[in-house]
Design an enzyme around this catalytic site. Sequence first.
Site, short mmCIF file in Angstrom:
data_model
loop_
_atom_site.label_atom_id
_atom_site.label_comp_id
_atom_site.label_asym_id
_atom_site.label_seq_id
_atom_site.Cartn_x
_atom_site.Cartn_y
_atom_site.Cartn_z
N HIS A 270 9.38 5.53 17.85
CA HIS A 270 10.22 6.73 17.80
C HIS A 270 9.68 7.85 18.68
CE1 HIS A 270 11.42 4.97 13.68
NE2 HIS A 270 12.35 4.68 14.57
N ASP B 257 -3.06 1.39 -1.78
CA ASP B 257 -3.27 2.43 -0.78
C ASP B 257 -3.75 1.82 0.53
OD1 ASP B 257 -4.06 4.63 0.74
OD2 ASP B 257 -4.57 5.76 -1.07
N VAL B 258 -3.06 2.16 1.61
CA VAL B 258 -3.43 1.61 2.92
C VAL B 258 -4.83 2.05 3.34
CG1 VAL B 258 -1.04 1.46 3.71
CG2 VAL B 258 -2.35 3.54 4.18
N PHE C 258 9.06 11.66 6.20
CA PHE C 258 10.34 12.20 6.65
C PHE C 258 11.46 11.85 5.67
CE2 PHE C 258 7.86 12.50 10.44
CZ PHE C 258 8.37 13.61 11.08
N ALA D 131 5.19 5.71 7.63
CA ALA D 131 4.79 7.02 7.11
C ALA D 131 3.61 6.95 6.15
CB ALA D 131 5.98 7.67 6.41
N ASN E 163 1.91 -1.86 1.03
CA ASN E 163 2.74 -0.68 0.78
C ASN E 163 2.81 -0.40 -0.72
OD1 ASN E 163 4.38 1.34 2.10
ND2 ASN E 163 6.14 0.46 1.04
#
Length: 258
Positions: free
Chosen positions: A121, A246-247, A36, A25, A229
Site C-alpha cells: 500500500h 502476540d506477534v 486502520f 497492522a 494473529n
Amino acid sequence: MDADELDGLADAVRTADTTVALTGAGVSTASGIPSFRGEDGIWNEWDPKSFHRRRLDADPAGFWRDRIDLRAALVGEDPEPNAAHDALAAMEADGQLEAVLTQNVDGLHTAAGSDRVVELHGTNRRVRCDDCGATAPAAPTFERAAAATGDGPAASAASLPPRCDCGGVYRPDVVLFGESLDDSVLEDAQRLARESDVFLAVGSSLSVRPAALLPRIALDAGATLAVVNFDTTPHDAAADYLFREDVTAVLPALAERL
Ligand SMILES: [Zn+2]
C-alpha cells in the site's frame, strides 16, 4: 506458546529454500500505531472520504490539511520498530527470509533493517509528485506544509498543497481510497508468494485484498502456511501452523530457534 508447534515451524523455515512473510497492522500496533480498520481503527475516527482520491483532485489544500492532522495522530509518538520487526530483519540477515510483504505504510520494517520489503500500500515515509512521479522524504514536506497552516511567518511564505519543482501536487506515496494497487508491486508480491516454500502470515486479518489472496497463492503452489494473529482469519483452517498469539512473542521465539 506451543513449543512443539514452534519447533515444527522452525524446522520448516530452516529447510525451506524460500520463506516469505506477509505482515499487517498487528505487527505495528505494538509500536503504538493505531490500526486502520476495526472497532478502534483510524477509519472509525476519521472520515475515509477526506482522504479519497477524488478529494485530492477537487480540494488538494483541504486534503493536505486533513492529512497533516492524520499524520500527527499516526506518528505523533515517533514510533520505533518492535521485536516483531527486529526478528524479521534478523531472519533476513541470516538468510532465512527472502522478503517481507507488508500492508503497513509506516516504514518500520525498513527502519528495523529489513532490506527487501514489498510495500503493498506504499509508504507514509515518502511523498510523490502526482504529475511527474518524483519522490521526496515525507517528514520535511509535512513540516513545511504544516507551517503553511499555522499563524507564524512561514504561513505566508508557504502554501498548500506542497508542490514538486515541476509544479505538480505532492501526495503521500500510499495507495489512496479510490486508487488501485501498483501493478508491478502486486506482481512482485504474487511471484514471491508463489515461489515461497514457507509463507508466514503475521498480524493480518487476511480479509482485505491482496493480503486475502496471497496465502492462497502460496498454498496452491505447495507452500507451508503459518498464521500468527490474535483474531481468526479466513485462512486458519488451511494453515499448517496456527498461533493465536502476540506477534512480538512468536516471531522472536521463532528467530531464536533458527
Ligand atoms: Zn513533479
